[in-house]
Design a protein around this motif. Structure first.
Motif, PDB file in Angstrom:
ATOM      1  N   GLU A 164     -19.690  -8.802  79.021  1.00  0.00           N
ATOM      2  CA  GLU A 164     -19.642  -7.745  78.014  1.00  0.00           C
ATOM      3  C   GLU A 164     -18.237  -7.138  77.987  1.00  0.00           C
ATOM      4  O   GLU A 164     -17.493  -7.198  78.958  1.00  0.00           O
ATOM      5  CB  GLU A 164     -20.670  -6.657  78.332  1.00  0.00           C
ATOM      6  N   LYS A 165     -17.883  -6.567  76.826  1.00  0.00           N
ATOM      7  CA  LYS A 165     -16.563  -5.947  76.676  1.00  0.00           C
ATOM      8  C   LYS A 165     -16.719  -4.469  76.341  1.00  0.00           C
ATOM      9  O   LYS A 165     -17.688  -4.059  75.697  1.00  0.00           O
ATOM     10  CB  LYS A 165     -15.766  -6.663  75.589  1.00  0.00           C
ATOM     11  N   TRP A 166     -15.741  -3.702  76.766  1.00  0.00           N
ATOM     12  CA  TRP A 166     -15.792  -2.254  76.605  1.00  0.00           C
ATOM     13  C   TRP A 166     -16.001  -1.846  75.137  1.00  0.00           C
ATOM     14  O   TRP A 166     -16.665  -0.858  74.836  1.00  0.00           O
ATOM     15  CB  TRP A 166     -14.491  -1.660  77.149  1.00  0.00           C
ATOM     16  N   ASN A 167     -15.446  -2.619  74.195  1.00  0.00           N
ATOM     17  CA  ASN A 167     -15.560  -2.258  72.784  1.00  0.00           C
ATOM     18  C   ASN A 167     -16.800  -2.847  72.119  1.00  0.00           C
ATOM     19  O   ASN A 167     -16.976  -2.718  70.897  1.00  0.00           O
ATOM     20  CB  ASN A 167     -14.310  -2.687  72.012  1.00  0.00           C
ATOM     21  N   GLY A 168     -17.655  -3.512  72.879  1.00  0.00           N
ATOM     22  CA  GLY A 168     -18.910  -4.020  72.339  1.00  0.00           C
ATOM     23  C   GLY A 168     -18.832  -5.411  71.752  1.00  0.00           C
ATOM     24  O   GLY A 168     -19.818  -5.896  71.158  1.00  0.00           O
ATOM     25  N   SER A 169     -17.721  -6.108  71.911  1.00  0.00           N
ATOM     26  CA  SER A 169     -17.565  -7.437  71.308  1.00  0.00           C
ATOM     27  C   SER A 169     -17.902  -8.578  72.267  1.00  0.00           C
ATOM     28  O   SER A 169     -17.661  -9.742  71.947  1.00  0.00           O
ATOM     29  CB  SER A 169     -16.125  -7.607  70.799  1.00  0.00           C
ATOM     30  N   GLY A 170     -18.442  -8.254  73.431  1.00  0.00           N
ATOM     31  CA  GLY A 170     -18.763  -9.298  74.402  1.00  0.00           C
ATOM     32  C   GLY A 170     -20.149  -9.868  74.185  1.00  0.00           C
ATOM     33  O   GLY A 170     -20.764  -9.714  73.126  1.00  0.00           O
ATOM     34  N   TYR A 171     -20.656 -10.544  75.215  1.00  0.00           N
ATOM     35  CA  TYR A 171     -21.994 -11.136  75.126  1.00  0.00           C
ATOM     36  C   TYR A 171     -22.686 -11.003  76.479  1.00  0.00           C
ATOM     37  O   TYR A 171     -22.021 -10.750  77.482  1.00  0.00           O
ATOM     38  CB  TYR A 171     -21.896 -12.601  74.682  1.00  0.00           C
ATOM     39  N   PRO A 172     -24.010 -11.121  76.547  1.00  0.00           N
ATOM     40  CA  PRO A 172     -24.952 -11.562  75.499  1.00  0.00           C
ATOM     41  C   PRO A 172     -25.541 -10.436  74.669  1.00  0.00           C
ATOM     42  O   PRO A 172     -26.212 -10.685  73.672  1.00  0.00           O
ATOM     43  CB  PRO A 172     -26.051 -12.238  76.321  1.00  0.00           C
ATOM     44  N   GLN A 173     -25.349  -9.158  75.061  1.00  0.00           N
ATOM     45  CA  GLN A 173     -26.027  -8.068  74.373  1.00  0.00           C
ATOM     46  C   GLN A 173     -25.112  -7.219  73.496  1.00  0.00           C
ATOM     47  O   GLN A 173     -25.587  -6.302  72.834  1.00  0.00           O
ATOM     48  CB  GLN A 173     -26.707  -7.136  75.397  1.00  0.00           C
ATOM     49  N   GLN A 174     -23.809  -7.501  73.521  1.00  0.00           N
ATOM     50  CA  GLN A 174     -22.830  -6.684  72.802  1.00  0.00           C
ATOM     51  C   GLN A 174     -22.905  -5.221  73.251  1.00  0.00           C
ATOM     52  O   GLN A 174     -22.822  -4.292  72.440  1.00  0.00           O
ATOM     53  CB  GLN A 174     -23.003  -6.782  71.270  1.00  0.00           C
ATOM     54  N   LEU A 175     -23.082  -5.031  74.560  1.00  0.00           N
ATOM     55  CA  LEU A 175     -23.065  -3.681  75.106  1.00  0.00           C
ATOM     56  C   LEU A 175     -21.654  -3.120  75.011  1.00  0.00           C
ATOM     57  O   LEU A 175     -20.665  -3.865  75.005  1.00  0.00           O
ATOM     58  CB  LEU A 175     -23.516  -3.683  76.566  1.00  0.00           C
ATOM     59  N   ALA A 176     -21.560  -1.795  74.967  1.00  0.00           N
ATOM     60  CA  ALA A 176     -20.250  -1.157  74.881  1.00  0.00           C
ATOM     61  C   ALA A 176     -20.182   0.034  75.829  1.00  0.00           C
ATOM     62  O   ALA A 176     -21.192   0.693  76.098  1.00  0.00           O
ATOM     63  CB  ALA A 176     -19.974  -0.699  73.449  1.00  0.00           C
ATOM     64  N   GLY A 177     -18.985   0.313  76.317  1.00  0.00           N
ATOM     65  CA  GLY A 177     -18.723   1.510  77.107  1.00  0.00           C
ATOM     66  C   GLY A 177     -19.622   1.664  78.312  1.00  0.00           C
ATOM     67  O   GLY A 177     -19.878   0.712  79.067  1.00  0.00           O
ATOM     68  N   GLU A 178     -20.139   2.884  78.492  1.00  0.00           N
ATOM     69  CA  GLU A 178     -20.937   3.226  79.657  1.00  0.00           C
ATOM     70  C   GLU A 178     -22.265   2.470  79.712  1.00  0.00           C
ATOM     71  O   GLU A 178     -22.921   2.468  80.754  1.00  0.00           O
ATOM     72  CB  GLU A 178     -21.219   4.730  79.679  1.00  0.00           C
ATOM     73  N   ALA A 179     -22.669   1.858  78.599  1.00  0.00           N
ATOM     74  CA  ALA A 179     -23.915   1.082  78.610  1.00  0.00           C
ATOM     75  C   ALA A 179     -23.800  -0.164  79.490  1.00  0.00           C
ATOM     76  O   ALA A 179     -24.809  -0.719  79.924  1.00  0.00           O
ATOM     77  CB  ALA A 179     -24.297   0.680  77.188  1.00  0.00           C
ATOM     78  N   ILE A 180     -22.577  -0.595  79.749  1.00  0.00           N
ATOM     79  CA  ILE A 180     -22.359  -1.754  80.628  1.00  0.00           C
ATOM     80  C   ILE A 180     -22.438  -1.266  82.073  1.00  0.00           C
ATOM     81  O   ILE A 180     -21.755  -0.309  82.441  1.00  0.00           O
ATOM     82  CB  ILE A 180     -20.982  -2.395  80.370  1.00  0.00           C
ATOM     83  N   PRO A 181     -23.261  -1.900  82.926  1.00  0.00           N
ATOM     84  CA  PRO A 181     -23.346  -1.453  84.330  1.00  0.00           C
ATOM     85  C   PRO A 181     -21.975  -1.465  85.009  1.00  0.00           C
ATOM     86  O   PRO A 181     -21.136  -2.324  84.723  1.00  0.00           O
ATOM     87  CB  PRO A 181     -24.291  -2.481  84.966  1.00  0.00           C
ATOM     88  N   VAL A 182     -21.757  -0.504  85.881  1.00  0.00           N
ATOM     89  CA  VAL A 182     -20.467  -0.388  86.578  1.00  0.00           C
ATOM     90  C   VAL A 182     -20.127  -1.672  87.330  1.00  0.00           C
ATOM     91  O   VAL A 182     -18.984  -2.136  87.308  1.00  0.00           O
ATOM     92  CB  VAL A 182     -20.491   0.804  87.558  1.00  0.00           C
ATOM     93  N   SER A 183     -21.119  -2.262  87.997  1.00  0.00           N
ATOM     94  CA  SER A 183     -20.861  -3.491  88.758  1.00  0.00           C
ATOM     95  C   SER A 183     -20.348  -4.601  87.847  1.00  0.00           C
ATOM     96  O   SER A 183     -19.424  -5.342  88.210  1.00  0.00           O
ATOM     97  CB  SER A 183     -22.143  -3.951  89.455  1.00  0.00           C
ATOM     98  N   ALA A 184     -20.911  -4.697  86.640  1.00  0.00           N
ATOM     99  CA  ALA A 184     -20.479  -5.731  85.700  1.00  0.00           C
ATOM    100  C   ALA A 184     -19.102  -5.426  85.127  1.00  0.00           C
ATOM    101  O   ALA A 184     -18.288  -6.337  84.897  1.00  0.00           O
ATOM    102  CB  ALA A 184     -21.506  -5.856  84.574  1.00  0.00           C
ATOM    103  N   ARG A 185     -18.807  -4.136  84.889  1.00  0.00           N
ATOM    104  CA  ARG A 185     -17.481  -3.759  84.389  1.00  0.00           C
ATOM    105  C   ARG A 185     -16.394  -4.130  85.392  1.00  0.00           C
ATOM    106  O   ARG A 185     -15.313  -4.605  85.014  1.00  0.00           O
ATOM    107  CB  ARG A 185     -17.444  -2.257  84.116  1.00  0.00           C
TER     108      ARG A 185
END
Length: 378
Positions: A283-304
């Motif tokens: 996942e990417k901070w701006n929501g352009s990643g995959y598989p869920q297009q998560l953005a910002g704080e919605a991405i778990p810290v461990s994954a960030r």
């Protein structure tokens, strides 16, 4: 020589009383069985109790000038050096409330005056037996803790070996690519140790959670095991359909770890971090990643954190269509991705520990990796 040895090996009793006759009487009663030290005041008793070798037990008179026995006992129990020394009060104050006060202050027994020699000898012997049993129990507990720590360390080492071995399968079993797993694992460790001092992450990261995240990190691409062999073996650039299939590794990794959780019988922090990292590290901070297009704080810290570590390692690795970047150049690309690809705070911390990151690459040298790894990170 034998007498001296026996005298040294005997328990030591400190007798505290401001009356010389009482001191003489008690000392004479005890000397045949124990080493005896005497003090005529509470202040002197504290000095002797704090000095080495310390007494094994204290017989303490209550009614003394300046500092009475109760105050002396209170100070003994406040001092970490003397808190474990058992205290028996000797006093003519034999009312129930007197005994209650003495026991509440930490005394183990209360003997009324005039002292009955057989009673005193029996009670002293009882307390010394209890003391010896407590010391043996503490020693056994200490040995047990050491044994448990040793067994736990071995189990952790075994778990880590299994995790690395399993994770290496996602790299087509290439032993050389184990260094990629080790490097990203260590990047994550130093990054998390830096971030745990940041106010936004302090409540999420501690020694225990960092260790679990680090242990889970090698499983970030575990889902690739389930992809068809022809995909990883293909030479040349992949088409959109092939890239879409490769990107399924994040979902497949999450599903594999969910099966582990089911087999385990419930949630476990190690498996939770493994699932977060496997599922969301693309996942990417701006929501352009995959598989869920998560953005910002919605991405778990461990994954960030894993995202930054994984991309940096891909950048410094030799690939089929692109040469390995130097550390400084790779760091600049990571910095440029701040706020777009990566959490800006994590990028800042990663740059702060860049010297340690560089040292990790020297401990686990970079090996050439296939172009497919670059495609997975795109």
């Amino acid at each position: 020589m034998l007498d001296t040895y026996e005298n040294v090996s005997r328990p030591t009793i400190l007798v505290v009383d401001d009356t010389p006759d009482n001191l003489s009487l008690l000392s004479n009663l005890l000397r045949e069985l124990y080493r005896v030290k005497i003090a005529t005041s509470g202040a002197k008793a504290l000095q002797i109790a704090q000095a080495l070798p310390q007494p094994d037990l204290i017989l303490l008179d209550v009614m003394m000038p300046d500092m009475d026995g109760y105050e002396t006992c209170r100070l003994l129990k406040r001092d970490a050096r003397t808190v474990e020394i058992p205290v028996i009060f000797l006093t003519a104050k034999n009312q129930v409330h007197d005994e209650e006060l003495g026991l509440r202050l930490g005394a183990v027994d209360y003997i009324s005056k005039p002292v009955s020699p057989p009673v005193m000898i029996a009670r002293v012997a009882t307390q010394l037996r209890l003391l010896k049993a407590q010391q043996q129990l503490r020693a056994q507990n200490h040995q047990l803790k050491l044994l448990v720590a040793e067994k736990t360390q071995k189990l952790n080492q075994l778990q880590q070996a299994i995790v690395l071995g399993l994770a290496s399968l996602s790299e087509s079993g290439d032993a050389a690519k184990l260094n990629h797993l080790r490097r990203t694992q260590e990047y994550l460790r130093v990054l998390a140790q830096r971030l745990c001092r940041h106010p936004d992450f302090a409540n999420l990261l501690n020694d225990e959670t960092i260790d679990l995240m680090v242990q889970a990190a090698p499983l970030h691409d575990i889902g690739r095991i389930q992809l068809p062999d022809w995909l990883s073996e293909k030479r040349g650039k992949w088409g959109e359909a092939e890239l879409a299939l490769m990107r399924q590794h994040a979902v497949l990794g999450r599903e594999a770890i969910e099966i582990m959780e089911h087999c385990f019988g419930g949630p476990h922090d190690f498996l939770r971090f493994a699932r977060e990292i496997a599922y969301s590290h693309q996942e990417k901070w701006n929501g352009s990643g995959y598989p869920q297009q998560l953005a910002g704080e919605a991405i778990p810290v461990s994954a960030r954190m894993m995202c930054v570590a994984d991309v940096y390692d891909a950048l410094i690795s030799e690939r089929e269509y692109e040469s390995a970047r130097r550390h400084a150049d790779a760091l600049e690309i990571v910095r440029a991705g701040s706020g777009v690809h990566f959490d800006p705070r994590i990028v800042h911390a990663f740059c702060e520990v860049s010297d340690e990151i560089c040292q990790i690459t020297q401990r686990f040298p970079v090996q050439a990796v296939p172009a497919q790894m670059q495609m997975v990170l795109s």
